[in-house]
Write an enzyme that holds these catalytic residues in place. Structure first.
Site, short mmCIF file in Angstrom:
data_model
loop_
_atom_site.label_atom_id
_atom_site.label_comp_id
_atom_site.label_asym_id
_atom_site.label_seq_id
_atom_site.Cartn_x
_atom_site.Cartn_y
_atom_site.Cartn_z
N SER A 138 -57.72 81.25 41.50
CA SER A 138 -57.70 81.93 42.89
C SER A 138 -58.49 83.20 42.44
CB SER A 138 -56.50 82.00 43.35
OG SER A 138 -56.54 83.20 44.55
N TYR A 151 -47.91 84.58 43.25
CA TYR A 151 -48.88 83.84 43.35
C TYR A 151 -49.96 84.08 42.48
CZ TYR A 151 -52.69 81.21 45.75
OH TYR A 151 -53.88 80.29 46.00
N LYS A 155 -51.95 82.46 39.06
CA LYS A 155 -53.06 82.02 39.10
C LYS A 155 -53.84 82.60 37.68
CE LYS A 155 -52.88 79.33 42.60
NZ LYS A 155 -53.19 77.73 42.53
P1 NAI Z 1 -52.39 73.23 51.15
O1 NAI Z 1 -50.83 73.77 51.61
O2 NAI Z 1 -53.20 73.00 52.51
O3 NAI Z 1 -52.25 71.96 50.58
C1 NAI Z 1 -51.41 71.90 49.24
C2 NAI Z 1 -50.64 70.60 49.10
O4 NAI Z 1 -50.05 70.46 47.61
C3 NAI Z 1 -49.79 70.21 50.08
O5 NAI Z 1 -50.05 69.00 50.58
C4 NAI Z 1 -48.21 70.33 49.52
O6 NAI Z 1 -47.69 69.16 49.87
C5 NAI Z 1 -48.61 70.09 47.83
N1 NAI Z 1 -47.68 70.43 47.20
C6 NAI Z 1 -47.15 71.69 46.98
N2 NAI Z 1 -46.13 71.88 46.39
C7 NAI Z 1 -46.18 70.55 45.72
C8 NAI Z 1 -45.26 70.23 44.57
N3 NAI Z 1 -44.44 70.71 44.23
N4 NAI Z 1 -45.35 68.79 44.20
C9 NAI Z 1 -46.47 67.97 44.82
N5 NAI Z 1 -47.34 68.53 45.74
C10 NAI Z 1 -47.08 69.87 46.15
O7 NAI Z 1 -52.95 74.29 50.10
P2 NAI Z 1 -54.50 74.41 49.99
O8 NAI Z 1 -54.69 75.53 50.55
O9 NAI Z 1 -55.33 73.14 50.16
O10 NAI Z 1 -54.40 74.77 48.45
C11 NAI Z 1 -54.83 73.98 47.41
C12 NAI Z 1 -54.85 74.76 46.00
O11 NAI Z 1 -56.07 75.76 46.24
C13 NAI Z 1 -53.84 75.46 45.60
O12 NAI Z 1 -53.54 75.51 44.12
C14 NAI Z 1 -54.07 76.96 46.13
O13 NAI Z 1 -53.39 77.79 45.11
C15 NAI Z 1 -55.35 76.85 45.84
N6 NAI Z 1 -56.08 78.11 46.62
C16 NAI Z 1 -55.96 78.17 48.00
C17 NAI Z 1 -56.85 79.01 48.53
C18 NAI Z 1 -56.61 79.15 50.00
O14 NAI Z 1 -57.11 80.20 50.76
N7 NAI Z 1 -56.10 78.30 50.84
C19 NAI Z 1 -57.43 80.20 48.03
C20 NAI Z 1 -57.44 80.10 46.37
C21 NAI Z 1 -56.76 78.98 45.81
#
Ligand code: NAI
Length: 259
Positions: A138, A151, A155
């Site tokens: 991130s 967090y 990262k």
């Molecule tokens: P999101 O919450 O929409 O999707 C994340 C998914 O991971 C969810 O479907 C959730 O059920 C699943 N998940 C969470 N914990 C889990 C576990 N222990 N085992 C299996 N599945 C699990 O989040 P998003 O935004 O799509 O994030 C995706 C990646 O991108 C993450 O690693 C996040 O840290 C990273 N990211 C997101 C940003 C943002 O602003 N949305 C910015 C920078 C990085």
């Protein structure tokens, strides 16, 4: 000419939502065969049906035995794993002292130990195919950000891990990529504990990207076997400032946060 992704097997974690779902969709459009993983059974079932996934698995990525079984199942169903895009992760914003220690701990477990488990268990299979391992950092990895203590720490560690793996796996020609997006409009970001004074700031550094922009960058990054997979110019600028003008970076961060 055949598409580079056509018929190849990809595991996408966090595939029920946000960025993982957008990546799975982008890969499916390119003809990839998918093994989708998430802990959210309902969201995963919908994604798997919509994207005609070959395999889907409800699991918690911190459960090492479940990840071992998942990788074995994915190899069996896909034939081979050409790439793992590990997007599963969690966020809970808040001042360090206000966030209960058990939540800090869970963030460390899911984001960091989950990444170690998925990478460690999948890599032997990626070596067999000179495949891709894409991890999620991130922009919070670049400089300690108020309200993102645990967090951001996970990262930063993931970026560091990716740097190590890139060097260790160079000889076996496994492509290691790391994505460090700024804010992205997803259920994680839009949830109450996805917001912060930084994300609400009017600063040009607080731009919000779309999950589709991240997916496009990731697919391109896999194709070009890029290490740093950039989504837009802002994260590059933040990275550059944090590396070469750390004090300025800290001052901008503090000013953006104070508003
Ligand atoms: P999101 O919450 O929409 O999707 C994340 C998914 O991971 C969810 O479907 C959730 O059920 C699943 N998940 C969470 N914990 C889990 C576990 N222990 N085992 C299996 N599945 C699990 O989040 P998003 O935004 O799509 O994030 C995706 C990646 O991108 C993450 O690693 C996040 O840290 C990273 N990211 C997101 C940003 C943002 O602003 N949305 C910015 C920078 C990085």
């Amino acid at each position: 000419m055949a598409d580079a992704f056509s018929g190849k097997g990809y595991v996408v974690t966090g595939a029920a939502s946000g960025i993982g779902l957008a990546i799975a969709r982008a890969l499916q459009k390119r003809g990839a065969r998918l093994s989708l993983w998430d802990q959210n059974a309902q969201g995963l079932a919908a994604a798997a049906t919509q994207l005609n996934a070959v395999h889907s698995l409800t699991l918690d990525v911190t459960d090492v035995h479940a990840v071992q079984a998942g990788v074995a199942e994915a190899v069996d169903k896909l034939g081979a794993i050409h790439g793992v895009i590990h997007a599963a992760g969690i966020l809970h914003t808040g001042l360090f002292e206000d966030v209960p220690l058990k939540i800090h701990r869970r963030i460390l477990e899911v984001n960091l130990l989950g990444t170690f488990a998925v990478a460690h268990i999948a890599v032997p299979h990626l070596k067999a195919r000179r495949g891709s391992l894409v991890l999620f950092g991130s922009a919070a990895a670049f400089y300690g950000s108020p309200e993102y203590s645990s967090y951001g720490a996970t990262k930063a560690a993931i970026l560091n891990l990716a740097q190590t793996l890139r060097i260790e796996f160079a000889a076996s020609q496994v492509h290691v990529g790391v994505v460090n997006p700024l804010f992205v409009s997803t259920p994680m970001f839009n949830a109450p504990h996805g917001q912060s004074r930084l994300s609400a700031s009017k600063s040009p550094f607080a731009h919000v990207y779309t999950a589709e922009q991240v997916a496009e960058a990731v697919v391109r990054g896999i194709e070009r076997r890029q290490f740093m997979i950039w989504v837009g110019l802002r994260p590059r600028l933040i990275f550059w400032l944090s590396r070469y003008a750390s004090l300025i970076s800290g001052a901008i961060m503090a000013r953006t946060w104070r508003g």
